[in-house]
Write a protein that holds these residues in place. Structure first.
Motif, short mmCIF file in Angstrom:
data_model
loop_
_atom_site.label_atom_id
_atom_site.label_comp_id
_atom_site.label_asym_id
_atom_site.label_seq_id
_atom_site.Cartn_x
_atom_site.Cartn_y
_atom_site.Cartn_z
N LEU A 1 -7.57 -8.52 5.39
CA LEU A 1 -6.19 -8.13 5.04
C LEU A 1 -5.20 -9.25 5.37
O LEU A 1 -4.30 -9.54 4.59
N ASN B 1 -2.84 -0.36 12.51
CA ASN B 1 -3.89 -0.93 11.65
C ASN B 1 -4.69 -2.03 12.37
O ASN B 1 -5.79 -2.38 11.93
N GLY C 1 -8.07 2.08 0.26
CA GLY C 1 -9.47 2.32 0.62
C GLY C 1 -10.09 3.40 -0.27
O GLY C 1 -11.22 3.24 -0.76
N ARG C 2 -9.34 4.47 -0.50
CA ARG C 2 -9.86 5.55 -1.36
C ARG C 2 -10.01 5.08 -2.80
O ARG C 2 -10.93 5.48 -3.51
N MET D 1 2.61 2.03 1.26
CA MET D 1 1.63 1.74 0.19
C MET D 1 0.26 2.20 0.69
O MET D 1 -0.47 1.43 1.30
N ASP D 2 -0.10 3.43 0.41
CA ASP D 2 -1.34 3.98 0.99
C ASP D 2 -2.34 4.35 -0.10
O ASP D 2 -1.95 4.75 -1.20
C1 IPE Z 1 -3.17 1.19 2.68
O1 IPE Z 1 -4.40 1.62 2.22
C2 IPE Z 1 -3.22 -0.25 3.16
C3 IPE Z 1 -3.15 -0.39 4.61
C4 IPE Z 1 -3.00 0.55 5.47
C5 IPE Z 1 -3.29 -1.74 5.13
P1 IPE Z 1 -5.52 2.19 3.19
O2 IPE Z 1 -6.42 1.07 3.55
O3 IPE Z 1 -4.94 2.94 4.31
O4 IPE Z 1 -6.27 3.19 2.21
P2 IPE Z 1 -6.92 4.59 2.56
O5 IPE Z 1 -5.87 5.41 3.24
O6 IPE Z 1 -8.09 4.30 3.45
O7 IPE Z 1 -7.33 5.16 1.24
#
Ligand code: IPE
Ligand code: IPE
Ligand code: MG
Length: 247
Positions: free
Chosen positions: A79, A68, A23-24, A19-20
């Motif tokens: 988180l 992470n 953040g974007r 599930m990525d």
């Molecule tokens: C996925 O989304 C969630 C985790 C890794 C906990 P990201 O946080 O990696 O989102 P991006 O890759 O920065 O967009």
């Protein structure tokens, strides 16, 4: 609509998801990263519901990797509390719907309260026989494989056995996923084409599906599209197409 086009005789029994893109998604909407994670939790709930409706037996969600832990402390804390609270909240309903929770990963890194909260849900849902939701939390595949090797060596130390008779199954039985079949389908969102230390042993013959959709935007229709795409593939396992067609 892909949902209507699905072949219900060929629904994968285990789907794994990286599930990525939370953040974007947040950046795109001018919001803090944690808001992206909160929206991501909602998308996860949606996917679990769809999996339940489709009769999928296992869904594994990569929620937090060992790598992470290297993120900024505020994001890690945010988180962890989001994960704990959403698991507790969502499983209130899910338990009643015969859904079972399992986790995979190195729980020794987790705070005591996070571990307790999650273990509570795992225990409360242990007898459920419907969909199994596997949350990969503090998970890293190389660490899992290394731990499995250590377990085997320990077994040998305690009671030596014929090393040449060790099978792939003996090894797989020492992984966190011992009781879980391998995924037929692995989905990764957000346009990244990598595995990021996820289920390296278990996905050796999985079908891979990549989409540019950011995780918080991943809808029921997106999920059905991934399954539809999977259903169009020919899984040959090293054989020829003619052999598969003759089976
Ligand atoms: C996925 O989304 C969630 C985790 C890794 C906990 P990201 O946080 O990696 O989102 P991006 O890759 O920065 O967009
Ligand atoms: C993979 O996403 C881990 C999870 C989805 C929990 P990351 O965003 O951490 O992966 P990389 O760093 O881009 O490979
Ligand atoms: Mg990411």
């Amino acid at each position: 609509m892909f949902k209507e086009q699905l072949d219900h005789e060929r629904i994968p029994s285990h789907v794994a998801v990286i599930m990525d893109g939370n953040g974007r998604w947040a950046k795109k909407h001018g919001k803090p990263r944690l808001e992206g994670h909160a929206q991501g939790a909602k998308a996860a709930r949606g996917v679990v519901e769809t999996a339940h409706k489709l009769g999928i037996k296992y869904i594994t969600l990569y929620a937090f990797s060992l790598e992470n832990w290297n993120r900024p402390e505020a994001e890690v804390c945010g988180l962890m509390s989001l994960l704990t609270s959403s698991i507790a909240r969502e499983f209130n309903d899910l338990i009643k719907n015969n859904v079972r929770l399992l986790t995979i990963g190195d729980s020794s890194f987790l705070d005591e309260n996070v571990r307790k909260e999650i273990d509570g849900v795992v225990n409360a849902s242990a007898k459920n026989t419907g969909l199994t939701v596997v949350i990969a939390l503090s998970y890293g595949s190389r660490n899992e494989i290394l731990n499995a090797s250590k377990k085997l060596l320990k077994k040998y130390e305690e009671k030596p056995f014929d090393i040449s008779s060790l099978s792939e199954k003996d090894f797989a039985d020492c992984l966190y996923t011992a009781q879980i079949p391998d995924p037929e389908l692995l989905i990764r969102t957000s346009g990244e084409y990598r595995i990021s230390n996820f289920l390296l042993w278990q996905i050796s013959y999985s079908e891979l599906y990549f989409t540019d959709t950011l995780w918080p935007d991943f809808s029921e229709e997106d999920f059905c599209k991934a399954i539809y795409d999977y259903q169009q593939r020919e899984r040959r396992f090293g054989k020829t197409s003619e052999q598969i067609l003759a089976e």
